[in-house]
Design an enzyme around this catalytic site. Structure first.
Site, PDB file in Angstrom:
ATOM      1  CG  HIS A 118       0.140   8.579  -3.809  1.00 43.52           C
ATOM      2  ND1 HIS A 118       1.148   8.699  -4.455  1.00 43.52           N
ATOM      3  CD2 HIS A 118       0.465   7.655  -3.272  1.00 43.52           C
ATOM      4  CE1 HIS A 118       2.592   7.971  -3.860  1.00 43.52           C
ATOM      5  NE2 HIS A 118       1.709   6.600  -3.009  1.00 43.52           N
ATOM      6  CB  CYS A 121       4.507   6.160  -1.194  1.00 42.53           C
ATOM      7  SG  CYS A 121       2.823   4.371  -0.656  1.00 42.53           S
ATOM      8  NE  ARG A 162      -1.401  -2.854  -1.752  1.00 41.18           N
ATOM      9  CZ  ARG A 162      -0.401  -2.502  -2.111  1.00 41.18           C
ATOM     10  NH1 ARG A 162      -0.346  -1.558  -2.385  1.00 41.18           N
ATOM     11  NH2 ARG A 162       0.638  -3.272  -2.668  1.00 41.18           N
TER      12      ARG A 162
HETATM   13  N1  GLN Z   1       5.652  -0.566  -2.279  1.00 43.10           N
HETATM   14  C1  GLN Z   1       5.224  -0.192  -0.915  1.00 43.10           C
HETATM   15  C2  GLN Z   1       4.447  -0.770  -0.055  1.00 43.10           C
HETATM   16  O1  GLN Z   1       3.238  -0.914  -0.469  1.00 43.10           O
HETATM   17  C3  GLN Z   1       5.301   1.354  -1.624  1.00 43.10           C
HETATM   18  C4  GLN Z   1       3.710   1.820  -2.177  1.00 43.10           C
HETATM   19  C5  GLN Z   1       3.493   2.667  -3.396  1.00 43.10           C
HETATM   20  O2  GLN Z   1       5.066   3.540  -3.320  1.00 43.10           O
HETATM   21  N2  GLN Z   1       2.425   3.166  -3.634  1.00 43.10           N
HETATM   22  O3  GLN Z   1       4.107  -0.161   0.969  1.00 43.10           O
END
Ligand code: GLN
Length: 237
Positions: free
Chosen positions: A193, A95, A129
């Site tokens: 994850h 990520c 998101r």
């Molecule tokens: N900050 C990054 C994004 O939102 C990675 C997020 C994360 O590692 N969960 O894309």
């Protein structure tokens, strides 16, 4: 003291990048090595400390935008990870850690931030998101079973010709282009994850095999039953 032959696992920046239990990737890697009689030595490298260049497998996790920017700055300045990859180390980047590996990624306001240039990818902020379960079918050359995990990120990732997609997205968003993650040499990047290696032990074995060669099979029947249950649930939605 560990023997010279111990597998050296390096967990990068637990103080900055370690969301959603990604540190579990370290535990899974250690255990799958140890169950085969391979000694391990794990180093937790905090962001104020230099990254050792003689590790075997490097792991980096997800994080919020601000710590992600700090981590990129410090890793660029330090250079230890660059030297380790040049020496042939294996790596799993998750990520925020995945985005950092590319040429640029989107900061808090979407501004482009310089990455490490270790993978031929560039990330930007996506339209929304991506949150939820992720299921992806892996590139046949890697010979891995279907990947499962969950994602939570704003960024989308564009792959350049220097990397191959890790998998094709069956559920969820992944890179945002129909693919999930990428790999080049012995470096794997992913949005998974779960932690990724707990949900996908075969991915842990791939990283191990890149460093120690052929691995003895393990009895994974208990984990496999859980994996199938999760896959069936997500795929039937
Ligand atoms: N900050 C990054 C994004 O939102 C990675 C997020 C994360 O590692 N969960 O894309």
């Amino acid at each position: 003291m560990p023997s010279d032959s111990a597998l050296r696992i390096i967990w990068i920046y637990p103080d900055l990048l370690s969301t959603y239990g990604d540190q579990g990737n370290v535990l899974v890697l250690e255990q799958r090595a140890q169950r085969r009689g391979i000694e391990t030595e794990t180093t937790y490298v905090r962001s104020a400390d230099p990254v050792p260049e003689t590790g075997d497998v490097y792991l980096i996790g997800g994080g919020e935008d601000r710590p992600q920017i700090l981590a990129a700055e410090r890793l660029r300045r330090d250079g230890g990870l660059h030297r380790a990859i040049a020496r042939g180390a294996a790596m799993l980047a998750v990520c925020a850690g995945y985005q950092i590996m590319g040429s640029t990624f989107g900061g808090e306001e979407g501004q482009p931030v310089d990455g490490l240039g270790l993978l031929d990818i560039a990330s930007t902020r996506g339209p929304a998101r991506a949150v939820g379960e992720l299921v992806a079918e892996v590139d046949a050359t890697l010979n891995l079973p279907t990947l499962t995990g969950f994602e939570n990120h704003m960024g989308v990732t564009h792959l350049g010709p220097g990397v191959k997609p890790l998998s094709k997205t069956l559920r969820g968003v992944g890179n945002g282009d129909g693919f999930e993650g990428c790999y080049a040499g012995h470096v794997v990047g992913t949005y998974l994850h779960g932690p990724a290696l707990a949900r996908n032990p075969a991915l842990a074995d791939l990283l191990l095999s890149w460093r120690v060669g052929d691995l003895a099979p393990l009895d994974d029947s208990r984990f496999e039953a859980l994996r199938q249950e999760r896959l069936n649930t997500v795929m039937s939605r």
